[in-house]
Design a protein around this motif. Structure first.
Motif, PDB file in Angstrom:
ATOM      1  N   TYR A  74      45.961  30.173  39.542  1.00 12.29           N
ATOM      2  CA  TYR A  74      44.946  30.806  40.688  1.00 12.29           C
ATOM      3  C   TYR A  74      43.819  31.461  39.584  1.00 12.29           C
ATOM      4  CZ  TYR A  74      48.579  30.802  44.429  1.00 12.29           C
ATOM      5  OH  TYR A  74      49.276  30.533  45.436  1.00 12.29           O
ATOM      6  N   ALA A  75      44.169  31.767  38.527  1.00  9.40           N
ATOM      7  CA  ALA A  75      42.976  32.232  37.615  1.00  9.40           C
ATOM      8  C   ALA A  75      42.082  31.302  37.640  1.00  9.40           C
ATOM      9  CB  ALA A  75      43.438  32.721  36.386  1.00  9.40           C
ATOM     10  N   GLU A  76      42.542  29.769  37.272  1.00  8.32           N
ATOM     11  CA  GLU A  76      41.562  28.709  37.156  1.00  8.32           C
ATOM     12  C   GLU A  76      40.986  28.434  38.226  1.00  8.32           C
ATOM     13  OE1 GLU A  76      43.592  25.701  34.685  1.00  8.32           O
ATOM     14  OE2 GLU A  76      42.479  24.145  35.895  1.00  8.32           O
ATOM     15  N   TRP A  77      41.492  28.568  39.622  1.00  8.95           N
ATOM     16  CA  TRP A  77      40.934  28.052  40.838  1.00  8.95           C
ATOM     17  C   TRP A  77      39.942  29.086  41.292  1.00  8.95           C
ATOM     18  CZ3 TRP A  77      46.390  26.479  42.940  1.00  8.95           C
ATOM     19  CH2 TRP A  77      47.019  25.419  42.269  1.00  8.95           C
ATOM     20  N   LEU A  78      40.227  30.115  41.256  1.00  8.70           N
ATOM     21  CA  LEU A  78      39.432  31.432  41.943  1.00  8.70           C
ATOM     22  C   LEU A  78      38.205  31.688  41.170  1.00  8.70           C
ATOM     23  CD1 LEU A  78      39.444  33.356  44.149  1.00  8.70           C
ATOM     24  CD2 LEU A  78      40.838  34.959  42.723  1.00  8.70           C
ATOM     25  N   GLN A  79      37.097  31.509  42.075  1.00 12.77           N
ATOM     26  CA  GLN A  79      35.740  32.088  41.414  1.00 12.77           C
ATOM     27  C   GLN A  79      35.410  33.136  42.538  1.00 12.77           C
ATOM     28  OE1 GLN A  79      34.728  30.317  38.554  1.00 12.77           O
ATOM     29  NE2 GLN A  79      36.328  29.110  38.769  1.00 12.77           N
ATOM     30  N   SER A  80      34.943  32.769  43.550  1.00 10.44           N
ATOM     31  CA  SER A  80      34.408  33.598  44.584  1.00 10.44           C
ATOM     32  C   SER A  80      35.121  34.019  45.623  1.00 10.44           C
ATOM     33  CB  SER A  80      33.094  32.714  44.937  1.00 10.44           C
ATOM     34  OG  SER A  80      32.741  32.923  46.236  1.00 10.44           O
ATOM     35  N   TYR A  81      34.704  35.282  46.351  1.00  4.19           N
ATOM     36  CA  TYR A  81      35.310  35.674  47.496  1.00  4.19           C
ATOM     37  C   TYR A  81      35.756  34.535  48.504  1.00  4.19           C
ATOM     38  CZ  TYR A  81      30.955  35.732  49.731  1.00  4.19           C
ATOM     39  OH  TYR A  81      29.889  35.499  50.685  1.00  4.19           O
ATOM     40  N   ARG A  82      34.743  33.826  48.572  1.00  2.84           N
ATOM     41  CA  ARG A  82      34.769  32.539  49.475  1.00  2.84           C
ATOM     42  C   ARG A  82      36.196  31.798  49.284  1.00  2.84           C
ATOM     43  NH1 ARG A  82      30.006  31.869  47.200  1.00  2.84           N
ATOM     44  NH2 ARG A  82      28.223  33.024  48.406  1.00  2.84           N
ATOM     45  N   LYS A 102      45.738  41.285  36.738  1.00  2.00           N
ATOM     46  CA  LYS A 102      45.038  41.776  35.408  1.00  2.00           C
ATOM     47  C   LYS A 102      45.841  41.093  34.385  1.00  2.00           C
ATOM     48  CE  LYS A 102      43.338  46.317  37.336  1.00  2.00           C
ATOM     49  NZ  LYS A 102      43.584  47.640  37.784  1.00  2.00           N
ATOM     50  N   ALA A 103      47.076  40.657  34.370  1.00  6.25           N
ATOM     51  CA  ALA A 103      47.928  40.144  33.622  1.00  6.25           C
ATOM     52  C   ALA A 103      47.229  38.681  33.111  1.00  6.25           C
ATOM     53  CB  ALA A 103      49.326  40.276  33.612  1.00  6.25           C
ATOM     54  N   TYR A 104      47.091  38.018  34.277  1.00  7.60           N
ATOM     55  CA  TYR A 104      46.551  36.656  34.177  1.00  7.60           C
ATOM     56  C   TYR A 104      45.146  36.386  34.707  1.00  7.60           C
ATOM     57  CZ  TYR A 104      51.471  36.243  33.478  1.00  7.60           C
ATOM     58  OH  TYR A 104      52.874  36.574  32.869  1.00  7.60           O
ATOM     59  N   GLU A 105      44.341  37.460  34.931  1.00  6.06           N
ATOM     60  CA  GLU A 105      42.876  37.362  34.978  1.00  6.06           C
ATOM     61  C   GLU A 105      42.678  36.520  36.055  1.00  6.06           C
ATOM     62  OE1 GLU A 105      40.640  38.199  32.718  1.00  6.06           O
ATOM     63  OE2 GLU A 105      42.106  39.323  31.433  1.00  6.06           O
ATOM     64  N   ILE A 106      43.167  36.878  37.186  1.00  7.73           N
ATOM     65  CA  ILE A 106      42.910  36.481  38.717  1.00  7.73           C
ATOM     66  C   ILE A 106      41.851  37.285  39.344  1.00  7.73           C
ATOM     67  CG2 ILE A 106      44.076  35.617  40.837  1.00  7.73           C
ATOM     68  CD1 ILE A 106      46.735  35.911  39.642  1.00  7.73           C
ATOM     69  N   ALA A 129      32.856  39.107  43.887  1.00  2.00           N
ATOM     70  CA  ALA A 129      32.915  39.557  45.417  1.00  2.00           C
ATOM     71  C   ALA A 129      31.500  39.222  46.066  1.00  2.00           C
ATOM     72  CB  ALA A 129      33.049  41.074  45.492  1.00  2.00           C
ATOM     73  N   GLU A 130      31.279  39.604  47.310  1.00  8.06           N
ATOM     74  CA  GLU A 130      29.971  39.430  48.113  1.00  8.06           C
ATOM     75  C   GLU A 130      28.953  40.300  47.529  1.00  8.06           C
ATOM     76  OE1 GLU A 130      31.625  39.893  52.315  1.00  8.06           O
ATOM     77  OE2 GLU A 130      29.586  39.252  52.615  1.00  8.06           O
ATOM     78  N   ASP A 131      29.343  41.376  47.001  1.00  9.27           N
ATOM     79  CA  ASP A 131      28.180  42.183  46.284  1.00  9.27           C
ATOM     80  C   ASP A 131      27.812  41.844  44.649  1.00  9.27           C
ATOM     81  OD1 ASP A 131      30.386  43.119  44.795  1.00  9.27           O
ATOM     82  OD2 ASP A 131      30.281  45.204  45.649  1.00  9.27           O
ATOM     83  N   GLN A 132      28.650  40.392  44.412  1.00  8.25           N
ATOM     84  CA  GLN A 132      28.444  39.992  43.069  1.00  8.25           C
ATOM     85  C   GLN A 132      29.222  40.875  42.088  1.00  8.25           C
ATOM     86  OE1 GLN A 132      26.759  37.276  42.677  1.00  8.25           O
ATOM     87  NE2 GLN A 132      26.698  36.929  44.789  1.00  8.25           N
ATOM     88  N   THR A 133      29.929  41.898  42.253  1.00  8.08           N
ATOM     89  CA  THR A 133      30.644  42.529  41.155  1.00  8.08           C
ATOM     90  C   THR A 133      31.950  41.789  41.093  1.00  8.08           C
ATOM     91  OG1 THR A 133      32.126  43.629  42.959  1.00  8.08           O
ATOM     92  CG2 THR A 133      29.855  44.654  42.009  1.00  8.08           C
ATOM     93  N   ILE A 134      32.538  41.763  39.993  1.00 10.55           N
ATOM     94  CA  ILE A 134      33.585  40.809  39.631  1.00 10.55           C
ATOM     95  C   ILE A 134      35.010  41.764  39.967  1.00 10.55           C
ATOM     96  CG2 ILE A 134      35.153  39.919  37.552  1.00 10.55           C
ATOM     97  CD1 ILE A 134      32.471  38.249  38.612  1.00 10.55           C
ATOM     98  N   GLN A 135      36.000  41.213  40.686  1.00  8.11           N
ATOM     99  CA  GLN A 135      36.849  42.150  41.153  1.00  8.11           C
ATOM    100  C   GLN A 135      38.308  41.502  40.788  1.00  8.11           C
ATOM    101  OE1 GLN A 135      36.606  43.613  45.009  1.00  8.11           O
ATOM    102  NE2 GLN A 135      34.638  44.488  44.448  1.00  8.11           N
ATOM    103  N   TYR A 136      39.311  42.144  40.702  1.00  7.59           N
ATOM    104  CA  TYR A 136      40.499  41.448  40.734  1.00  7.59           C
ATOM    105  C   TYR A 136      41.187  41.202  42.025  1.00  7.59           C
ATOM    106  CZ  TYR A 136      40.856  42.641  35.526  1.00  7.59           C
ATOM    107  OH  TYR A 136      40.596  42.484  34.249  1.00  7.59           O
ATOM    108  N   ALA A 137      41.969  40.051  42.139  1.00 11.64           N
ATOM    109  CA  ALA A 137      42.811  39.830  43.396  1.00 11.64           C
ATOM    110  C   ALA A 137      43.836  40.824  43.736  1.00 11.64           C
ATOM    111  CB  ALA A 137      42.891  38.194  43.303  1.00 11.64           C
ATOM    112  N   TRP A 138      44.259  40.903  44.838  1.00 10.33           N
ATOM    113  CA  TRP A 138      45.504  41.508  45.100  1.00 10.33           C
ATOM    114  C   TRP A 138      46.468  40.377  45.390  1.00 10.33           C
ATOM    115  CZ3 TRP A 138      45.905  46.731  45.053  1.00 10.33           C
ATOM    116  CH2 TRP A 138      44.300  47.596  44.950  1.00 10.33           C
ATOM    117  N   THR A 139      47.445  40.359  44.901  1.00 10.36           N
ATOM    118  CA  THR A 139      48.491  39.244  45.074  1.00 10.36           C
ATOM    119  C   THR A 139      49.922  39.522  45.632  1.00 10.36           C
ATOM    120  OG1 THR A 139      49.433  39.214  42.717  1.00 10.36           O
ATOM    121  CG2 THR A 139      47.548  37.755  43.204  1.00 10.36           C
ATOM    122  N   THR A 140      50.529  38.599  46.461  1.00  7.14           N
ATOM    123  CA  THR A 140      51.896  38.916  46.956  1.00  7.14           C
ATOM    124  C   THR A 140      52.732  37.786  46.491  1.00  7.14           C
ATOM    125  OG1 THR A 140      51.891  37.605  49.164  1.00  7.14           O
ATOM    126  CG2 THR A 140      50.620  39.565  49.078  1.00  7.14           C
TER     127      THR A 140
END
Ligand SMILES: [Zn+2]
Length: 490
Positions: free
Chosen positions: A129-137, A247-251, A255-266
């Protein structure tokens, strides 16, 4: 190398013992005699035989269609996880360490890094997921995996606990905490629905206590069923992982406002353990009773053939073709066995309906339907139906059987859910395995540990306290924060 003489062999089961005498003995005997599983030539593992796999496929399809309806897709990830990756989420690795099996050698080479056989896949999926995820889109990511996992258990039992088992694990990533929390509740509700509406096993939904929580999760929710011996069985779990794995795996994502955010996972999982619940909850002294929605075979045709009754065979084959064309999961038993032996065999396998067809029936244009959910001689257990109406009547009866099995199980759960306010009584009921013992509870780990030490029971899950202030924990007297079901468990 294990001594081959020490390998367990599937016991030859001639007769199953009464269910009420010793549930565990009955359970194992039914699993073998109904040909759901055999013991494998390796400790702690079972072979899922075709009839058992048929049951698993029914569960799979009930879950899979609901996962897809809620927007999830299936994918597949590798079985092996490098040790360094596993070690990144500290709580997770600590929780699973005692159960992990390791690959240390490949061919003739000793590996420089050990590889874990997945006990669950948060780690390898998180890395991807860390590799695939770039943008909020790119969010949300909604993926499910059907897989086997391995946990090095000491004591094992078919479906309930084996080293290797089959399950599904959903893994999702979201932009916000509330979206992730919603996902977790949505999937918990899918599990409840499948347990109750398909497997006909009533459950309690709720949150796990701190000590029963998934390693690395912020919140774990479960569905809990009650077995006939008064032990609870956790049948599905759904976890809010917060940003711990992110946080452990850099996912991370922009975000829309260009800040870099960690995802929330389940993550959320249900395994073939659910089949263990089905077997224990519905079975009786004659063997399995499978709810129609779960039955690989909904109805079996047994021709009552005597010498020279070619008409019966022809009529049975015609009926078989008609019912199959009507979309029923039906089987025609033409084995060279006496009808009585066939009856007992299909009863053992829990097929919901038996269709008997003999020369006399054909003369008057009827078939005899026998319900597996009714006792022998019970009213409505056996009925003659005009041949032309067989398919319609079978559908009607299958619905009735499904509802009846659920109603019986719910009556049991309700009559064994006990609200208590007295401490001594609470401890006694927990020790006696009286059922789901429902109390206002403080939620403290120390309180739970004390109850467990004294009674072997633990909290199964919790739900919000009803309004009304100043309620005390029945177990320890501290202020109550939740209502909890306590029980000994599988
Ligand atoms: Zn307490």
């Amino acid at each position: 190398m294990p001594d081959p003489q020490e390998l367990e062999k599937t016991p030859l089961v001639k007769e199953i013992p009464p269910k009420g005498r010793d549930l565990s003995e009955w359970y194992q005997a039914v699993c073998y005699k109904a040909e759901l599983v055999s013991l494998a030539p390796v400790r702690g593992c079972v072979v899922l035989r075709p009839y058992g796999f048929g049951l698993w496929e029914r569960l799979q399809s009930a879950l899979d269609s609901r996962f897809k309806a809620t927007g999830h897709e299936n994918a597949y990830f590798p079985l092996l996880i490098p040790e360094s990756l596993l070690a990144r989420e500290a709580e997770h690795v600590e929780g699973f360490a005692p159960e992990v099996a390791w690959v240390t050698q490949g061919g003739n080479e000793t590996l420089t890094e050990r590889l874990a056989i997945r006990p669950t896949s948060e780690v390898v999926i998180g890395v991807m997921y860390a590799e695939w995820l770039q943008s909020y889109r790119d969010l949300p990511i909604l993926i499910n995996q059907w897989a086997n996992v391995m946990r090095w258990e000491k004591r094992t039992r078919p479906f309930l606990r084996t080293l290797e088992f089959l399950w599904q694990e959903g893994h999702t990533a979201h932009a916000t905490e509330s979206e992730a929390a919603q996902e977790v509740q949505q999937m918990l509700e899918v599990y409840r629905e499948v347990a109750e509406d398909v497997v006909a096993v009533p459950v309690y939904k709720g949150e796990k206590s701190e000590s029963e929580r998934f390693a690395g999760a912020n919140h774990t929710f479960s569905i809990e069923a009650l077995m006939p011996d008064g032990r609870a069985l956790q049948a599905g779990t759904s976890h809010e992982l917060g940003q711990n794995f992110a946080k452990a795996y850099e996912i991370k994502f922009a975000a829309e406002d260009q800040t870099i955010q960690y995802a929330w996972t389940t993550s959320w999982g249900m395994s073939w353990r659910m089949l263990g619940a089905l077997i224990m909850v519905h079975g009786d002294d004659r063997g399995l009773r499978i709810p129609p929605a779960m039955a690989p075979v909904e109805a079996v045709i047994v021709p009552i053939v005597r010498a020279g009754s070619d008409d019966v065979v022809a009529a049975a084959r015609e009926l078989f073709a008609t019912l199959k064309a009507a979309g029923l999961r039906v089987k025609l038993d033409e084995r060279d066995l006496r009808p009585g032996n066939k009856f007992a065999d299909w009863e053992m396998r829990g097929v919901p309906l038996r269709i008997e067809l003999g020369a006399k029936d054909i003369e008057v244009g009827v078939v005899t339907l026998v319900r597996r959910d009714k006792e022998k001689g019970e009213e409505g257990g056996k009925l003659a139906v005009p041949l032309a109406q067989t398919a319609a009547k079978i559908r009607e009866l299958l619905d009735e059987i499904q509802a009846n099995l659920f109603a019986q199980a719910r009556t049991f759960l309700e009559s064994h859910t006990l609200r208590v306010t007295d401490r001594a009584e609470f401890l006694r009921l927990c020790s006696d395995r009286a059922g789901m013992i429902d109390i206002p509870w403080c939620g403290l780990a120390s309180c739970e540990a004390a109850v467990k030490a004294e009674t072997s029971a633990s909290s199964r899950n919790t739900r919000p306290l009803e309004a009304g202030g100043n309620i005390r924990c029945v177990a320890c007297g501290e202020p109550a924060t939740v209502r909890a079901y306590f029980a000994q468990s599988y």
